[in-house]
Design a protein around this motif. Structure first.
Motif, mmCIF file in Angstrom:
data_model
loop_
_atom_site.group_PDB
_atom_site.id
_atom_site.type_symbol
_atom_site.label_atom_id
_atom_site.label_comp_id
_atom_site.label_asym_id
_atom_site.label_seq_id
_atom_site.Cartn_x
_atom_site.Cartn_y
_atom_site.Cartn_z
ATOM 1 N N LEU A 78 18.513 15.232 43.030
ATOM 2 C CA LEU A 78 19.555 16.120 43.559
ATOM 3 C C LEU A 78 20.901 15.417 43.642
ATOM 4 C CD1 LEU A 78 17.884 18.079 46.504
ATOM 5 C CD2 LEU A 78 19.127 19.095 44.588
ATOM 6 N N ALA A 79 20.876 14.151 44.038
ATOM 7 C CA ALA A 79 22.119 13.410 44.282
ATOM 8 C C ALA A 79 22.731 12.835 43.011
ATOM 9 C CB ALA A 79 21.867 12.290 45.278
ATOM 10 N N GLU A 80 21.892 12.471 42.047
ATOM 11 C CA GLU A 80 22.374 11.767 40.865
ATOM 12 C C GLU A 80 22.892 12.747 39.807
ATOM 13 O OE1 GLU A 80 23.839 9.298 38.797
ATOM 14 O OE2 GLU A 80 22.560 8.245 40.246
ATOM 15 N N GLU A 81 24.148 12.554 39.406
ATOM 16 C CA GLU A 81 24.749 13.425 38.389
ATOM 17 C C GLU A 81 24.494 12.918 36.976
ATOM 18 O OE1 GLU A 81 28.850 13.887 39.259
ATOM 19 O OE2 GLU A 81 28.514 14.918 41.177
ATOM 20 N N ASN A 82 24.395 11.603 36.816
ATOM 21 C CA ASN A 82 24.219 11.024 35.479
ATOM 22 C C ASN A 82 22.732 10.892 35.151
ATOM 23 O OD1 ASN A 82 27.082 10.412 34.897
ATOM 24 N ND2 ASN A 82 26.855 9.133 36.715
ATOM 25 N N LYS A 83 22.154 12.009 34.771
ATOM 26 C CA LYS A 83 20.728 12.025 34.470
ATOM 27 C C LYS A 83 20.465 12.792 33.181
ATOM 28 C CE LYS A 83 20.168 16.034 37.495
ATOM 29 N NZ LYS A 83 19.593 16.533 38.754
ATOM 30 N N LYS A 84 19.354 12.450 32.567
ATOM 31 C CA LYS A 84 18.927 13.135 31.347
ATOM 32 C C LYS A 84 17.481 13.557 31.520
ATOM 33 C CE LYS A 84 19.821 9.844 28.420
ATOM 34 N NZ LYS A 84 19.851 9.152 27.103
ATOM 35 N N ILE A 85 17.184 14.767 31.111
ATOM 36 C CA ILE A 85 15.814 15.260 31.100
ATOM 37 C C ILE A 85 15.290 15.014 29.689
ATOM 38 C CG2 ILE A 85 14.319 17.227 31.577
ATOM 39 C CD1 ILE A 85 16.196 16.154 33.893
ATOM 40 N N ILE A 86 14.292 14.157 29.583
ATOM 41 C CA ILE A 86 13.830 13.715 28.272
ATOM 42 C C ILE A 86 12.418 14.208 27.995
ATOM 43 C CG2 ILE A 86 13.303 11.714 26.818
ATOM 44 C CD1 ILE A 86 15.485 10.208 28.339
ATOM 45 N N ASP A 87 12.283 14.914 26.880
ATOM 46 C CA ASP A 87 10.979 15.323 26.384
ATOM 47 C C ASP A 87 10.832 14.774 24.969
ATOM 48 O OD1 ASP A 87 11.093 16.879 28.706
ATOM 49 O OD2 ASP A 87 9.883 18.459 27.797
ATOM 50 N N ILE A 88 9.871 13.904 24.775
ATOM 51 C CA ILE A 88 9.562 13.388 23.442
ATOM 52 C C ILE A 88 8.389 14.206 22.914
ATOM 53 C CG2 ILE A 88 8.753 11.389 22.125
ATOM 54 C CD1 ILE A 88 10.083 9.637 24.302
ATOM 55 N N ILE A 89 8.574 14.829 21.768
ATOM 56 C CA ILE A 89 7.550 15.731 21.244
ATOM 57 C C ILE A 89 7.264 15.417 19.779
ATOM 58 C CG2 ILE A 89 8.069 17.604 22.846
ATOM 59 C CD1 ILE A 89 9.786 18.882 20.679
ATOM 60 N N GLU A 242 21.321 7.466 33.939
ATOM 61 C CA GLU A 242 22.246 6.624 33.182
ATOM 62 C C GLU A 242 23.014 5.716 34.126
ATOM 63 O OE1 GLU A 242 24.763 9.214 31.005
ATOM 64 O OE2 GLU A 242 23.195 9.866 29.625
ATOM 65 N N LYS A 243 23.370 4.551 33.611
ATOM 66 C CA LYS A 243 24.161 3.599 34.386
ATOM 67 C C LYS A 243 25.558 3.521 33.812
ATOM 68 C CE LYS A 243 20.198 0.768 35.756
ATOM 69 N NZ LYS A 243 19.596 -0.589 35.744
ATOM 70 N N LYS A 244 26.548 3.377 34.690
ATOM 71 C CA LYS A 244 27.944 3.339 34.269
ATOM 72 C C LYS A 244 28.514 1.927 34.204
ATOM 73 C CE LYS A 244 29.235 7.862 36.178
ATOM 74 N NZ LYS A 244 30.162 8.559 37.099
ATOM 75 N N GLU A 245 27.746 0.927 34.638
ATOM 76 C CA GLU A 245 28.285 -0.420 34.789
ATOM 77 C C GLU A 245 28.895 -0.960 33.493
ATOM 78 O OE1 GLU A 245 25.425 0.231 38.014
ATOM 79 O OE2 GLU A 245 25.397 0.510 35.844
ATOM 80 N N GLU A 246 28.203 -0.777 32.368
ATOM 81 C CA GLU A 246 28.673 -1.353 31.104
ATOM 82 C C GLU A 246 29.994 -0.739 30.675
ATOM 83 O OE1 GLU A 246 25.718 -1.166 28.137
ATOM 84 O OE2 GLU A 246 24.283 -2.421 29.216
#
Length: 254
Positions: A78-89, A242-246
């Motif tokens: 809920l809190a994290e905006e930098n996310k990806k929903i990943i489905d490998i098919i 996802e991380k923004k540090e880099e």
């Protein structure tokens, strides 16, 4: 400096591509996520069905375990905006116009359209004594207001369309070459969704199965399995942050 600028430019391109790839999913998720946050801010009540269904749908859409519990994992999503929903098919799913995968471990029904996530729904599945089988099924029939036969005489039959009909008002029957009597259907016990509680069939929120019924055709493949079984079939479903540090470090160097 030129190398850094090129790297930064490449990073922007990758972010744009990822945005295009995940944009549809985030748009579909936005409503349940924002509504759930409103419920939490005003005092979430698990006994209110509308609030619970919103939580279950949010968990399903984010590839979380559908359990109806607002714990650390759900709060993070809920809190994290930098996310990806990943489905490998596997390629087999990519080639089909419509395809359904039911993740028994997470209690999620995922609909794929031409290899892309179309929608994810929370479900209820079979209890320990009557588990939903791991199997590759096909939808063989669709019925509105299905009649419930009472499980072979164990219970009194219930007419189609009745409010106490355990099948709800929609039934999508699964192929019978190995297992008989299984289907995807509605329910007469709405608080059962998100649990292992059925006689083996796949229960859905009534509004969700009515929606699914309208667009999913007969002969659609339905693969049902635990995460272990699904991985053996080439399927993985998870959420990634996802991380923004880099990127921040690159910006500081420019």
């Amino acid at each position: 400096m030129t190398t850094i600028r090129k790297f930064f430019g490449l990073g922007i391109i990758i972010m744009i591509i990822l945005g295009l790839f995940t944009g549809k999913s985030y748009a579909e998720m936005a409503d349940n996520g924002s509504i759930l946050k409103e419920y939490l801010s005003s005092g979430y009540n698990d006994n209110i069905l509308e609030q619970r269904n919103t939580l279950l749908r949010f968990q399903a859409e984010n590839n979380l375990s559908v359990d109806g519990i607002i714990g650390d994992i759900t709060n993070e999503a809920l809190a994290e905006e930098n996310k990806k929903i990943i489905d490998i098919i596997p390629e087999e799913i990519m080639k089909k116009e419509w395809f359904i995968v039911i993740n028994k471990t997470k209690k999620i029904l995922t609909v794929y359209n031409n290899g892309e996530i179309y929608k994810k729904y929370p479900v209820a599945l079979g209890k320990d004594s009557t588990p939903t089988p791991d199997h590759k099924f096909t939808i063989i029939n669709k019925l509105k207001n299905p009649y419930w036969g009472g499980m072979g005489g164990k219970f009194k039959p219930i007419r189609g369309g009745a409010s106490d009909n355990p099948l709800g008002k929609r039934w999508l029957g699964l192929s019978t070459e190995k297992y008989r009597g299984y289907g995807i259907h509605g329910n007469s016990a709405p608080f059962s969704i998100g649990r292992y509680i059925s006689a083996g069939c796949i229960r859905m929120i009534n509004e969700d199965v009515e929606e699914l019924f309208e667009y999913i055709p007969i002969k659609t493949d339905v693969w049902i399995g635990t995460e272990k079984a699904l991985e053996e079939w080439g399927i993985k479903q998870y959420i990634e942050y996802e991380k923004k540090e880099e990127i921040c470090s690159v910006l500081q160097l420019i």
